[in-house]
Each structure stands twice: as C-alpha cells, then as structure tokens.
Design a protein around this motif. Sequence first.
Motif, PDB file in Angstrom:
ATOM      1  N   GLY A 164       0.798  -1.221   0.000  1.00 13.90           N
ATOM      2  CA  GLY A 164       0.000   0.000   0.000  1.00 13.90           C
ATOM      3  C   GLY A 164       0.832   1.274   0.000  1.00 13.90           C
ATOM      4  N   ASP A 165       0.199   2.365  -0.412  1.00 17.45           N
ATOM      5  CA  ASP A 165       0.881   3.652  -0.562  1.00 17.45           C
ATOM      6  C   ASP A 165       1.443   4.193   0.750  1.00 17.45           C
ATOM      7  OD1 ASP A 165       0.489   3.664  -3.255  1.00 17.45           O
ATOM      8  OD2 ASP A 165      -1.208   5.062  -3.219  1.00 17.45           O
ATOM      9  N   GLU A 166       0.697   4.029   1.836  1.00 12.58           N
ATOM     10  CA  GLU A 166       1.165   4.566   3.121  1.00 12.58           C
ATOM     11  C   GLU A 166       2.485   3.909   3.543  1.00 12.58           C
ATOM     12  OE1 GLU A 166      -0.432   4.598   7.658  1.00 12.58           O
ATOM     13  OE2 GLU A 166      -1.900   5.113   6.115  1.00 12.58           O
ATOM     14  N   GLU A 167       2.571   2.578   3.430  1.00 12.38           N
ATOM     15  CA  GLU A 167       3.818   1.874   3.778  1.00 12.38           C
ATOM     16  C   GLU A 167       4.937   2.224   2.805  1.00 12.38           C
ATOM     17  OE1 GLU A 167       3.970  -2.296   4.650  1.00 12.38           O
ATOM     18  OE2 GLU A 167       2.070  -2.212   5.739  1.00 12.38           O
ATOM     19  N   LYS A 168       4.609   2.349   1.518  1.00  9.59           N
ATOM     20  CA  LYS A 168       5.639   2.725   0.539  1.00  9.59           C
ATOM     21  C   LYS A 168       6.295   4.039   0.944  1.00  9.59           C
ATOM     22  CE  LYS A 168       3.410   0.689  -3.508  1.00  9.59           C
ATOM     23  NZ  LYS A 168       2.759   1.003  -4.782  1.00  9.59           N
ATOM     24  N   GLU A 169       5.459   5.019   1.279  1.00  6.22           N
ATOM     25  CA  GLU A 169       5.987   6.332   1.642  1.00  6.22           C
ATOM     26  C   GLU A 169       6.777   6.270   2.950  1.00  6.22           C
ATOM     27  OE1 GLU A 169       4.449  10.934   2.089  1.00  6.22           O
ATOM     28  OE2 GLU A 169       3.033   9.376   1.525  1.00  6.22           O
ATOM     29  N   LYS A 170       6.237   5.597   3.939  1.00  5.77           N
ATOM     30  CA  LYS A 170       6.855   5.548   5.260  1.00  5.77           C
ATOM     31  C   LYS A 170       8.136   4.702   5.269  1.00  5.77           C
ATOM     32  CE  LYS A 170       5.881   4.058   9.984  1.00  5.77           C
ATOM     33  NZ  LYS A 170       4.939   3.342  10.827  1.00  5.77           N
ATOM     34  N   VAL A 171       8.085   3.516   4.719  1.00  5.70           N
ATOM     35  CA  VAL A 171       9.204   2.574   4.808  1.00  5.70           C
ATOM     36  C   VAL A 171      10.251   2.829   3.731  1.00  5.70           C
ATOM     37  CG1 VAL A 171       9.835   0.128   4.758  1.00  5.70           C
ATOM     38  CG2 VAL A 171       7.718   0.830   5.869  1.00  5.70           C
ATOM     39  N   MET A 172       9.821   2.912   2.491  1.00  7.23           N
ATOM     40  CA  MET A 172      10.785   3.088   1.396  1.00  7.23           C
ATOM     41  C   MET A 172      11.334   4.505   1.342  1.00  7.23           C
ATOM     42  SD  MET A 172       8.801   0.694  -1.408  1.00  7.23           S
ATOM     43  CE  MET A 172       9.542   1.446  -2.796  1.00  7.23           C
ATOM     44  N   GLY A 173      10.577   5.459   1.887  1.00  7.47           N
ATOM     45  CA  GLY A 173      11.010   6.850   1.888  1.00  7.47           C
ATOM     46  C   GLY A 173      12.311   7.079   2.638  1.00  7.47           C
ATOM     47  N   LYS A 174      12.660   6.174   3.538  1.00  7.62           N
ATOM     48  CA  LYS A 174      13.921   6.282   4.282  1.00  7.62           C
ATOM     49  C   LYS A 174      15.128   5.988   3.394  1.00  7.62           C
ATOM     50  CE  LYS A 174      11.735   4.687   8.530  1.00  7.62           C
ATOM     51  NZ  LYS A 174      11.636   3.562   9.462  1.00  7.62           N
ATOM     52  N   PRO A 191       5.947   7.378  -9.650  1.00  5.81           N
ATOM     53  CA  PRO A 191       4.768   7.384  -8.769  1.00  5.81           C
ATOM     54  C   PRO A 191       4.316   5.995  -8.300  1.00  5.81           C
ATOM     55  CG  PRO A 191       4.456   8.930 -10.553  1.00  5.81           C
ATOM     56  CD  PRO A 191       5.719   8.173 -10.854  1.00  5.81           C
ATOM     57  N   PHE A 192       4.581   4.933  -9.057  1.00  3.80           N
ATOM     58  CA  PHE A 192       4.139   3.616  -8.598  1.00  3.80           C
ATOM     59  C   PHE A 192       5.051   3.056  -7.514  1.00  3.80           C
ATOM     60  CE2 PHE A 192       6.777   2.685 -12.297  1.00  3.80           C
ATOM     61  CZ  PHE A 192       7.579   1.642 -11.857  1.00  3.80           C
ATOM     62  N   PHE A 193       6.264   3.630  -7.327  1.00  6.09           N
ATOM     63  CA  PHE A 193       7.157   3.218  -6.244  1.00  6.09           C
ATOM     64  C   PHE A 193       6.885   4.000  -4.974  1.00  6.09           C
ATOM     65  CE2 PHE A 193      11.231   1.417  -8.420  1.00  6.09           C
ATOM     66  CZ  PHE A 193      10.537   0.271  -8.716  1.00  6.09           C
ATOM     67  N   HIS A 194       6.614   5.268  -5.139  1.00  5.20           N
ATOM     68  CA  HIS A 194       6.419   6.185  -4.020  1.00  5.20           C
ATOM     69  C   HIS A 194       5.213   7.034  -4.380  1.00  5.20           C
ATOM     70  CE1 HIS A 194       7.113   9.537  -1.303  1.00  5.20           C
ATOM     71  NE2 HIS A 194       8.135   8.913  -0.757  1.00  5.20           N
ATOM     72  N   PRO A 195       4.200   7.108  -3.502  1.00  7.64           N
ATOM     73  CA  PRO A 195       2.975   7.833  -3.850  1.00  7.64           C
ATOM     74  C   PRO A 195       3.208   9.272  -4.310  1.00  7.64           C
ATOM     75  CG  PRO A 195       2.766   6.753  -1.723  1.00  7.64           C
ATOM     76  CD  PRO A 195       4.169   6.548  -2.162  1.00  7.64           C
ATOM     77  N   LYS A 196       4.285   9.886  -3.835  1.00  6.01           N
ATOM     78  CA  LYS A 196       4.592  11.256  -4.236  1.00  6.01           C
ATOM     79  C   LYS A 196       5.812  11.297  -5.158  1.00  6.01           C
ATOM     80  CE  LYS A 196       2.616  13.035   0.006  1.00  6.01           C
ATOM     81  NZ  LYS A 196       2.889  13.555   1.341  1.00  6.01           N
ATOM     82  N   GLY A 197       6.059  10.189  -5.848  1.00  8.50           N
ATOM     83  CA  GLY A 197       7.204  10.097  -6.753  1.00  8.50           C
ATOM     84  C   GLY A 197       7.180  11.180  -7.808  1.00  8.50           C
ATOM     85  N   GLU A 198       8.343  11.770  -8.047  1.00  9.72           N
ATOM     86  CA  GLU A 198       8.434  12.906  -8.963  1.00  9.72           C
ATOM     87  C   GLU A 198       8.988  12.557 -10.340  1.00  9.72           C
ATOM     88  OE1 GLU A 198      10.762  15.734  -6.775  1.00  9.72           O
ATOM     89  OE2 GLU A 198       9.152  16.106  -5.327  1.00  9.72           O
ATOM     90  N   MET A 199       9.540  11.368 -10.504  1.00  8.13           N
ATOM     91  CA  MET A 199      10.086  10.993 -11.818  1.00  8.13           C
ATOM     92  C   MET A 199       8.941  10.666 -12.754  1.00  8.13           C
ATOM     93  SD  MET A 199      13.445   8.721 -10.823  1.00  8.13           S
ATOM     94  CE  MET A 199      13.353   7.857 -12.357  1.00  8.13           C
ATOM     95  N   LYS A 200       8.838  11.425 -13.826  1.00  9.28           N
ATOM     96  CA  LYS A 200       7.719  11.242 -14.748  1.00  9.28           C
ATOM     97  C   LYS A 200       8.175  10.882 -16.162  1.00  9.28           C
ATOM     98  CE  LYS A 200       4.423  13.127 -11.966  1.00  9.28           C
ATOM     99  NZ  LYS A 200       4.539  12.605 -10.662  1.00  9.28           N
ATOM    100  N   ASN A 201       9.480  10.979 -16.422  1.00 14.02           N
ATOM    101  CA  ASN A 201       9.976  10.725 -17.776  1.00 14.02           C
ATOM    102  C   ASN A 201       9.796   9.265 -18.173  1.00 14.02           C
ATOM    103  OD1 ASN A 201      10.886  13.355 -17.973  1.00 14.02           O
ATOM    104  ND2 ASN A 201      12.978  12.858 -17.379  1.00 14.02           N
ATOM    105  N   ASP A 202       9.259   9.044 -19.362  1.00 13.87           N
ATOM    106  CA  ASP A 202       9.243   7.697 -19.916  1.00 13.87           C
ATOM    107  C   ASP A 202      10.650   7.390 -20.388  1.00 13.87           C
ATOM    108  OD1 ASP A 202       6.561   7.194 -19.478  1.00 13.87           O
ATOM    109  OD2 ASP A 202       5.947   8.000 -21.420  1.00 13.87           O
ATOM    110  N   LEU A 203      11.114   6.210 -20.093  1.00 11.77           N
ATOM    111  CA  LEU A 203      12.466   5.812 -20.449  1.00 11.77           C
ATOM    112  C   LEU A 203      12.549   5.504 -21.943  1.00 11.77           C
ATOM    113  CD1 LEU A 203      15.338   5.023 -19.511  1.00 11.77           C
ATOM    114  CD2 LEU A 203      14.449   2.727 -19.127  1.00 11.77           C
ATOM    115  N   ASN A 204      13.441   6.175 -22.630  1.00 11.86           N
ATOM    116  CA  ASN A 204      13.726   5.899 -24.028  1.00 11.86           C
ATOM    117  C   ASN A 204      14.926   4.950 -24.032  1.00 11.86           C
ATOM    118  OD1 ASN A 204      15.066   6.007 -26.562  1.00 11.86           O
ATOM    119  ND2 ASN A 204      14.040   7.943 -27.028  1.00 11.86           N
TER     120      ASN A 204
END
Length: 162
Positions: free
Chosen positions: A112-122, A131-144
């Motif tokens: 879930g998003d809450e655990e992703k942010e709390k645990v992985m955010g460290k 965004p699918f790794f971290h609910p507030k993830g800022e990387m938006k570029n599609d990988l070429n």
Amino acid sequence: RTHLYETSGFDYDWFLKYNIYTLERAIACSERKSDGAVEKIVCVIDFGQYSNKVRMPMKLAKEQLICLRDHYPERLEKTFLVDAPFVFRAFWNIVYPFIDKDTKEKIVFVKGDEEKEKVMGKYMSKDQCMPFFHPKGEMKNDLNMKEYLYDVPFDFTFEDYC
C-alpha cells in the motif's frame, strides 16, 4: 505449466545480462553522485502486476540470486517486496527461522501507498522514484531505451542526462 516467459520468445540470457547491466549502472551512478561514499544498493521488486501467467520462472530467479550472491556480496542494503501476494509472505514465514539475521534485516515486505511512503522513503527520495514506487514520486519521464543505452553516460541516470 507453460507461462508467458516461455511462449513469448523470452530470452533468458538477455534478461540476465540486462539485469546485471542495470545493476552495474546503478552502482556507478550511486558512486558518482556520492563521490564513492555509497556502495550499497536498494532493490525494489514490484508485484503490482503479478499473476501466475507472468511470473518469473524459478530457474531464472535462482540464477539471478546466485549471481548476486557470488558477484555482489554485501552490496545489498535492502530489498523491498512491494505488494507481494499472500503466498510470498506465507513462504517467507516458513523459511524465516532458517535465514541468518543479517539477511532477514535486508528483506522488507511493503503493501500500500502509506507503507511505501513511510518505509521506502527512508531509502529513496521522492525525486528518485516513479509514482508507482512512491505515492509522491516525482520521476515522470518515460524511459527511451535507445537513448538510455547509447547516449546516456554509464554513470548517469536517464533523468540526470535529460
């Protein structure tokens, strides 16, 4: 039982080489950005789209684990198993008593998003995450992939270069 990896022309050797290449690039990027201070890696395995039809063959998973064990000892900081199916947690609970303490501390189930942010955010800042790794993830570029493989310097991320 036949699964997608076997029916879609999947190339085991290419997959292993791609993962090793990606791992080497991640290490090079971390070392460059930290002037050599960071040597550990964080591994994220996202099971969000997991099903029996698209599961990784055990042979391939075993080969990857052997490669990591034999060629990258003590490089792993943490492994996050994100949204893993119940069967993975059940298996983990069975084998847990037989695993050494250091390895146990490196494997973390996240749901879930809450655990992703709390645990992985460290371990990963939101500017390093999709965004699918971290609910507030800022990387938006599609990988070429062509640009990533041929134009981006080995010790740079795609985002650093773009």
